[in-house]
Scaffold this motif. Structure first.
Motif, mmCIF file in Angstrom:
data_model
loop_
_atom_site.group_PDB
_atom_site.id
_atom_site.type_symbol
_atom_site.label_atom_id
_atom_site.label_comp_id
_atom_site.label_asym_id
_atom_site.label_seq_id
_atom_site.Cartn_x
_atom_site.Cartn_y
_atom_site.Cartn_z
ATOM 1 N N LEU A 153 57.191 70.385 43.181
ATOM 2 C CA LEU A 153 58.313 71.298 42.949
ATOM 3 C C LEU A 153 59.224 71.251 44.163
ATOM 4 O O LEU A 153 58.790 70.999 45.278
ATOM 5 C CB LEU A 153 57.825 72.733 42.733
ATOM 6 N N TRP A 182 61.921 77.905 43.356
ATOM 7 C CA TRP A 182 61.223 76.644 43.140
ATOM 8 C C TRP A 182 61.538 76.125 41.749
ATOM 9 O O TRP A 182 61.558 76.885 40.776
ATOM 10 C CB TRP A 182 59.728 76.823 43.353
ATOM 11 N N ASP A 183 61.772 74.815 41.656
ATOM 12 C CA ASP A 183 62.310 74.222 40.445
ATOM 13 C C ASP A 183 61.639 72.882 40.153
ATOM 14 O O ASP A 183 60.839 72.366 40.945
ATOM 15 C CB ASP A 183 63.822 74.031 40.630
ATOM 16 N N THR A 184 62.012 72.306 39.029
ATOM 17 C CA THR A 184 61.550 70.999 38.581
ATOM 18 C C THR A 184 61.651 69.976 39.715
ATOM 19 O O THR A 184 62.565 70.050 40.533
ATOM 20 C CB THR A 184 62.418 70.554 37.380
ATOM 21 N N SER A 185 60.765 69.005 39.736
ATOM 22 C CA SER A 185 60.742 67.984 40.788
ATOM 23 C C SER A 185 62.127 67.400 41.034
ATOM 24 O O SER A 185 62.586 67.301 42.166
ATOM 25 C CB SER A 185 59.796 66.842 40.413
ATOM 26 N N LEU A 212 59.659 81.023 40.570
ATOM 27 C CA LEU A 212 60.116 79.806 39.902
ATOM 28 C C LEU A 212 61.431 80.069 39.173
ATOM 29 O O LEU A 212 61.700 81.194 38.746
ATOM 30 C CB LEU A 212 59.074 79.352 38.880
ATOM 31 N N PHE A 251 62.705 75.973 35.148
ATOM 32 C CA PHE A 251 61.423 75.304 35.324
ATOM 33 C C PHE A 251 60.347 75.944 34.450
ATOM 34 O O PHE A 251 59.517 75.232 33.872
ATOM 35 C CB PHE A 251 60.952 75.289 36.785
ATOM 36 N N TRP A 294 58.162 73.813 32.013
ATOM 37 C CA TRP A 294 56.699 73.774 32.117
ATOM 38 C C TRP A 294 56.054 74.088 30.772
ATOM 39 O O TRP A 294 55.077 73.441 30.389
ATOM 40 C CB TRP A 294 56.229 74.732 33.203
#
Length: 177
Positions: A47, A61-64, A149, A153, A157
């Motif tokens: 992340l 925090w987010d997607t790669s 998050l 995301f 997920w």
């Protein structure tokens, strides 16, 4: 100079172009986005913590990898470009996961997501990203709904978990088969 995005219809056909500032804040302007979920061989997902200076979801925090496609760019090319720009990961094969419409009161995006298993070095852009870290699926489950998050995301997920459960254990992205 401000970024231009292809504007698409519900079937993902290009119908025009608009600047980023017009797309963010106007959900009528559907634009394209590519995501990459980067996993390590231990089954943890990378992340990224978004910069405090981002216009959307700062400090969460987010997607790669996630980024808007350039005009005329296809999803795979956009994913590879964004992965190189955001994480310094180049020349790695991506596996297509799924595509979906993401709609909210702020914006409308057509998203295509890819998957990568990667244990190499990550060199993130500090203008875009404050930190990166690998998290286990169990830890992510604990963080859902906490505000830690991004909502994007959390949605991604849930789609990934659905995709994984439908795919079956033998062909899971966490296995080497």
């Amino acid at each position: 100079m401000e970024e231009l995005f292809d504007i698409v219809d519900d079937q993902d056909r290009v119908i025009g172009q608009a600047p980023r500032s017009a797309c963010h804040g106007n959900p009528a302007l559907i634009h394209r986005v590519a995501h990459v979920l980067v996993f390590n061989s231990a089954g943890q997902v990378l992340l990224q913590k978004r910069s405090r200076f981002k216009d959307v979801q700062p400090g969460r925090w987010d997607t790669s990898v996630g980024g808007h496609l350039d005009p005329g760019e296809d999803y795979l090319a956009g994913a590879l470009r964004e992965m190189a720009e955001e994480l310094g990961i180049i020349n790695q094969p991506l596996e297509l996961l799924y595509s979906y419409p993401h709609r909210n009161t702020f914006e409308s995006e057509n998203v295509t997501s890819f998957w990568l298993c990667y244990d190499g070095p990550v060199h993130f852009d500090p203008k875009e990203i404050e930190a990166v870290a690998f998290y286990s699926p169990e830890r992510i489950a604990q963080m859902l709904g906490s505000g830690f998050l991004t909502p994007n995301f959390e949605h991604e997920w849930s789609l990934f978990l659905e995709w994984e459960s439908n795919r079956g254990a033998l062909t899971s992205p966490f296995s080497n088969t």
